[in-house]
Scaffold this motif. Structure first.
Motif, PDB file in Angstrom:
ATOM      1  N   THR A  59       0.832  -1.191   0.000  1.00 38.09           N
ATOM      2  CA  THR A  59       0.000   0.000   0.000  1.00 38.09           C
ATOM      3  C   THR A  59       0.874   1.251   0.000  1.00 38.09           C
ATOM      4  OG1 THR A  59      -0.123  -0.058   2.418  1.00 38.09           O
ATOM      5  CG2 THR A  59      -1.860  -1.195   1.187  1.00 38.09           C
ATOM      6  N   GLN A  60       0.259   2.373  -0.369  1.00 40.67           N
ATOM      7  CA  GLN A  60       1.022   3.610  -0.478  1.00 40.67           C
ATOM      8  C   GLN A  60       1.454   4.152   0.882  1.00 40.67           C
ATOM      9  OE1 GLN A  60      -1.378   6.337  -2.725  1.00 40.67           O
ATOM     10  NE2 GLN A  60      -1.099   5.234  -4.665  1.00 40.67           N
ATOM     11  N   ASP A  61       0.624   3.974   1.893  1.00 41.83           N
ATOM     12  CA  ASP A  61       0.954   4.513   3.210  1.00 41.83           C
ATOM     13  C   ASP A  61       1.757   3.536   4.072  1.00 41.83           C
ATOM     14  OD1 ASP A  61      -1.073   2.702   3.406  1.00 41.83           O
ATOM     15  OD2 ASP A  61      -2.267   3.839   4.845  1.00 41.83           O
ATOM     16  N   HIS A  62       2.343   2.529   3.443  1.00 40.89           N
ATOM     17  CA  HIS A  62       3.127   1.560   4.219  1.00 40.89           C
ATOM     18  C   HIS A  62       4.415   2.197   4.726  1.00 40.89           C
ATOM     19  CE1 HIS A  62       5.111  -2.112   5.427  1.00 40.89           C
ATOM     20  NE2 HIS A  62       6.113  -1.860   4.594  1.00 40.89           N
ATOM     21  N   ASP A  63       4.722   1.902   6.004  1.00 40.42           N
ATOM     22  CA  ASP A  63       5.942   2.399   6.625  1.00 40.42           C
ATOM     23  C   ASP A  63       6.844   1.205   6.924  1.00 40.42           C
ATOM     24  OD1 ASP A  63       7.913   3.752   7.937  1.00 40.42           O
ATOM     25  OD2 ASP A  63       6.580   4.881   9.253  1.00 40.42           O
ATOM     26  N   GLY A  64       7.957   1.123   6.209  1.00 44.45           N
ATOM     27  CA  GLY A  64       8.835  -0.028   6.355  1.00 44.45           C
ATOM     28  C   GLY A  64       9.511  -0.149   7.698  1.00 44.45           C
ATOM     29  N   ILE A  65       9.421   0.874   8.526  1.00 44.97           N
ATOM     30  CA  ILE A  65      10.084   0.815   9.830  1.00 44.97           C
ATOM     31  C   ILE A  65       9.419  -0.195  10.753  1.00 44.97           C
ATOM     32  CG2 ILE A  65       8.739   2.559  11.074  1.00 44.97           C
ATOM     33  CD1 ILE A  65      11.418   3.713  12.029  1.00 44.97           C
ATOM     34  N   PHE A  66       8.148  -0.607  10.414  1.00 44.05           N
ATOM     35  CA  PHE A  66       7.414  -1.540  11.263  1.00 44.05           C
ATOM     36  C   PHE A  66       7.598  -2.998  10.836  1.00 44.05           C
ATOM     37  CE2 PHE A  66       4.358   2.227  11.419  1.00 44.05           C
ATOM     38  CZ  PHE A  66       4.966   2.752  12.536  1.00 44.05           C
TER      39      PHE A  66
END
Length: 933
Positions: free
Chosen positions: A663-670
């Motif tokens: 998804t576009q709002d994915h944050d890879g830090i998680f």
């Protein structure tokens, strides 16, 4: 309003006078016509009467112009009297009438104003007892009234009896007994009435209290205001202690210049260092030992004045009552446990600070840090770096240019044996922030030379310098003495000591722990006021630099620390768990059926289908299949089904997590945290045990059905058989390719060669193909004669192999041959459904393997449906609970959060947030400090 009433009254009075005058005139004219005696003028009369008489004549002429003047009759005075009476009566009537009207209107207005000014008494409807409670209250009041009435009646009868006896002069014993009996009854009733009154008085008080509480609740609801707890104003020392705690958590590695003032208590081991701190805190709060090291970590003690003598750890809500010996023992035990817990990795001492607050009447406000005692020799149970670690820790705290060094020296030992004085002299050579304390002077009085003690307390024995020199006594060597007894012993000692009292070795203000505490507190606050502004500016500059770095690297992101990032990741993970329940039933069925066949296919082929199909007889095939299927359903099939369901649930959940990454709002830090949480939750989760028993019953009942019900199911079973056999055939061909090597075309195009073993295998395969060509319905095993023939034929080509080698080659070759035949039978059975329904087991075309796979297919469908219901109704929620439990554990584990949530973004945000908190707390403290000035 009053003027309106007056004007109305005047108009009404005028009308009444005119009306009365007209009546009187009419009567007077009638009298004039009747009488014939003219009135004679009076010669003697007053001017007033003449005036009145003249006005009256004018009035009569005006009323009777035709007649002219006539003598008034003798009854004129009577008429005038009647007129005056009527006039007064009318005046009084209208006066009363007007006053009544005006007063009524005014009273009505006053009543309305008074009514509007009254408070709203609707809350009484909710506050007063209702229903059964009010009925009970009324009955109780009626009962009290009846008791009081009975008592009054008895008292009246008693009074009458007394009067009768006194009047009749009865003095007999019988009458006296009756009188005493009546008197005792009256007293009993009076006691009962008193008890009832007390009882119901308490009930009334209870009801009034409830009424007040209900009214308060009503007022809160009425005004619709939320009650908020008042913010307790913190004291200066508490605010300052919080700043030091924040710094302690921020600067655990001694990498930041922390120059905030605090009192550092240093000394040799067993020099009385901890006892001095306890004397200042007025409580024995630290564990004690006989010569062994007890202080293993820095202990920050914040002293503050308060109404109660209590202690509390920074990370705990429990308060220890320091006036109770039981709480003191628990406090000392907890301090020791915390010290031992802070020591890790085989170390003896730790840099981890134990923070606590002590409040009590008369305590001087300051922050002290008790450090491990300096040692000169290590014992065998200590770590090899203990001595260096203590020296490094002590130097770090003393090197703070704003720290006040409380140097503790044991007075009962030789001064030359001291290790702490040289260390203090290195950190504060001018003695501008050092206070020297000589302990155990009660023992020094017996052992030391008075001149030597005088030199120590005057600063002439040691080369080190100090702001002040103090002598204290911190105990009598008894572990059971409380702090009050110790302080009393100290005062008595200094009062009676020859060394300190008569010879005048030192000044009085240099002795006792009380004077020491006052001096240290004064110096501490002086240092705080002198340096706090500079420290706040330093943190402000650090904050500015960090904010600038953040804006340059992450301009579109907000500074989020680990806790905030963890909460965000937690919400995303739980949202994915909720998404499991939104997966369609068809998708669940497809996933579960696929996973079930993946888990069961090998057993079906190797244990059930192939042995039965290779038996050579259709009857034996069906018998063997029934036996194998029942054993399978009773033992391994339910457990394998649950295992397949759990793996399908796991795969679906992981696939949801993977799709969320796109998804576009994915944050890879998680990603790392989410993977760890999912793996741990899946490792812990297990399917419910009762599901196995339920599946066993369903599967046994399904396998009992041996008749295909319609053409659609028949075609589906044939397709299932073909698909399964083709999959096995592909696996078998891959095995043969590895065994016999690449074909000729591949060898030419890819420059590949056959190994010696592959060449042997190919020779054996050629011989085995001849056997299968001659007997297409060959059994799955080779006879001894066939093995011998193959060996001899290979030996002619100079290929020597044993029987086991031939059998190994035979197995995949025969497997391929059998599967190809099974595919041909499946094609033949595709159009044989109606023939099967008519002839059954005696059908010319053998379709028993189709029926077998139909039964397997039905078991998979029923099992998949049951597993889907369990996943949706039970297992998804149980997995959600497991994930929540894992998240809660991870949230409390700072080390694990630091490992799973890392990177420049996290580290920079954590540092910025921490510096911002410290700087804000410093500014708050400075504002409060300036207000106190």
């Amino acid at each position: 309003m009053l003027r309106i009433y007056q004007n109305t009254y005047r108009r009404t009075a005028r009308k009444a006078v005119v009306y009365s005058t007209k009546v009187a005139c009419c009567n007077h004219s009638t009298l004039c016509r009747i009488t014939s005696h003219p009135r004679r003028p009076q010669d003697n009369g007053s001017s007033s009467s003449n005036g009145n008489h003249q006005r009256h004549e004018e009035f009569l002429l005006a009323g009777n112009p035709a007649r002219g003047w006539q003598m008034p009759p003798p009854s004129r005075g009577y008429g005038m009297l009647v007129v005056r009476i009527l006039r007064g009566a009318l005046k009084l009537r209208y006066l009363v009438l007007g006053g009544a009207i005006g007063g009524g209107v005014s009273l009505s207005k006053k009543y309305e104003d008074w009514k509007d000014g009254l408070p709203d008494f609707k809350w009484l409807e909710d506050a007063m007892p209702q229903g059964e409670r009010w009925s009970q209250f009324s009955r109780n009041l009626i009962e009290v009234g009846s008791l009081v009435k009975n008592a009054i009646d008895v008292a009246k009868d008693d009074l009458k009896a007394k009067t009768t006896v006194a009047a009749l002069g009865i003095t007999s014993d019988e009458s006296r007994k009756k009188y005493e009996k009546l008197q005792s009854q009256v007293e009993t009733l009076q006691t009962e009435i008193m008890n009832v009154q007390i009882k119901y008085q308490k009930e009334l008080e209870k009801m009034e209290k409830e009424n007040r509480e209900l009214r308060q609740q009503y007022l809160i609801l009425k005004t619709n205001k939320k009650t908020t707890a008042k913010k307790i104003k913190k004291s200066l020392i508490d605010m300052y202690s919080e700043v030091l705690d924040e710094l302690s958590g921020y600067d655990t590695g001694y990498t930041m210049a922390d120059h905030l003032p605090r009192v550092v208590v240093v000394g040799d081991q067993s020099s009385g260092k901890t006892s001095v701190l306890e004397s200042i805190a007025k409580a024995r709060i630290f564990p004690r030992g006989s010569g062994e090291m007890m202080t293993r970590a820095p202990v920050k003690v914040t002293l503050a004045e308060g109404p109660y003598h209590v202690a509390q750890f920074r990370d705990s809500d429990r308060e220890y009552d320091l006036t109770k010996e039981s709480d003191l023992q628990e406090l000392r035990r907890d301090v020791e446990l915390r010290m031992r817990a802070s020591v890790r990795g085989g170390k003896t001492v730790s840099n981890e600070v134990i923070s606590m607050t002590v409040k009590g009447p008369g305590l001087q406000r300051m922050v002290l840090v008790d450090l491990p005692g300096i040692i000169s020799t290590m014992t065998v149970d200590m770590a090899s770096d203990t001595k260096d670690s203590i020296h490094q820790m002590t130097k770090h705290y003393m090197s703070n240019p704003n720290a006040i060094i409380l140097c503790i020296q044991d007075g009962s030992v030789d001064a030359e044996r001291s290790n702490v004085t040289d260390l203090v002299m290195q950190c504060d050579p001018l003695g501008r922030r050092t206070i020297f304390v000589l302990t155990k002077v009660d023992l020094a009085e017996e052992l030391a030379d008075p001149d030597r003690i005088r030199k120590i307390l005057s600063g002439k024995l040691f080369p080190m310098k100090a702001l002040g020199y103090y002598a204290v006594v911190t105990g009598r060597g008894r572990k059971d003495d409380n702090i009050d007894a110790i302080r009393q012993y100290e005062e008595d000692f200094f009062k009676n000591s020859k060394l300190f009292h008569r010879r005048g070795v030192i000044m009085p203000h240099q002795v006792t722990s009380r004077n020491l505490s006052l001096a240290v507190s004064d110096r501490f606050w002086k240092m705080v006021r002198e340096t706090i502004e500079q420290q706040a500016d330093a943190f402000k500059a650090t904050r500015f630099n960090l904010e600038t770095e953040w804006k340059n690297n992450f301009p579109r992101l907000r500074e989020s620390g680990r806790d905030e990032l963890f909460d965000k990741a937690k919400g995303e993970i739980l949202d994915e768990v909720v998404t499991l329940s939104q997966i369609s039933a068809k998708k669940w069925d497809d996933a579960l059926n696929s996973k079930l066949w993946e888990k069961l296919s090998n057993y079906v082929f190797e244990t059930i289908y192939l042995p039965a199909a290779q038996s050579g007889s259709q009857n034996s095939f069906n018998t063997m299949v029934d036996i194998k299927l029942r054993q399978w359903a009773e033992q391994a099939l339910p457990a394998k089904s649950v295992e397949a369901g759990w793996e399908a649930l796991q795969l679906e959940f992981i696939s949801l997590m993977e799709r969320s990454k796109k998804t576009q709002d994915h944050d890879g830090i998680f990603d790392q945290l989410k993977s760890a949480v999912v793996d741990e939750a899946i490792r812990r989760h297990s399917w419910e045990d009762k599901a196995i028993d339920m599946l066993r019953v369903i599967q046994l009942n399904t396998l009992e059905d041996r008749f295909v019900h319609d053409k659609q199911e028949w075609d589906s079973a044939v397709k299932f058989l073909e698909t399964s056999v083709n999959a096995k055939l592909v696996q078998t061909e891959e095995t043969l390719a590895q065994m016999f090597g690449p074909g000729q075309l591949r060898r030419l195009t890819h420059w590949q060669y056959l190994t010696q073993d592959q060449q042997k295998r190919r020779g054996v395969k050629n011989e085995l193909d001849k056997i299968l060509k001659n007997d297409t319905k060959h059994l799955p095993t080779l006879t001894h004669d066939e093995l011998t023939t193959v060996r001899k034929n290979l030996q002619r080509d100079n290929v020597d192999v044993d029987t086991d080698y031939i059998r190994q080659t035979w197995f995949p070759v025969y497997r391929k041959h059998f599967l190809q035949q099974a595919l041909q039978r499946a094609k033949d059975c595709r159009k044989a459904y109606y023939l099967y329904t008519q002839q059954g087991a005696e059908c010319e075309i053998s379709c028993s393997d189709v029926v077998l796979f139909w039964r397997i297919q039905q078991v998979i469908k029923i099992t998949g449906n049951a597993l889907r219901q369990q996943v949706i109704n039970r297992e998804a929620r149980r997995l959600d609970k497991e994930i929540k439990a894992v998240l809660d554990e991870f949230s409390d584990d700072e080390e694990k959060k630091g490992y799973l949530l890392t990177g420049k973004r996290v580290l920079l945000a954590e540092e910025l947030i921490k510096v911002r908190q410290i700087q804000e707390k410093l500014e708050e403290f400075i504002n409060s400090l300036n207000q106190e000035k």
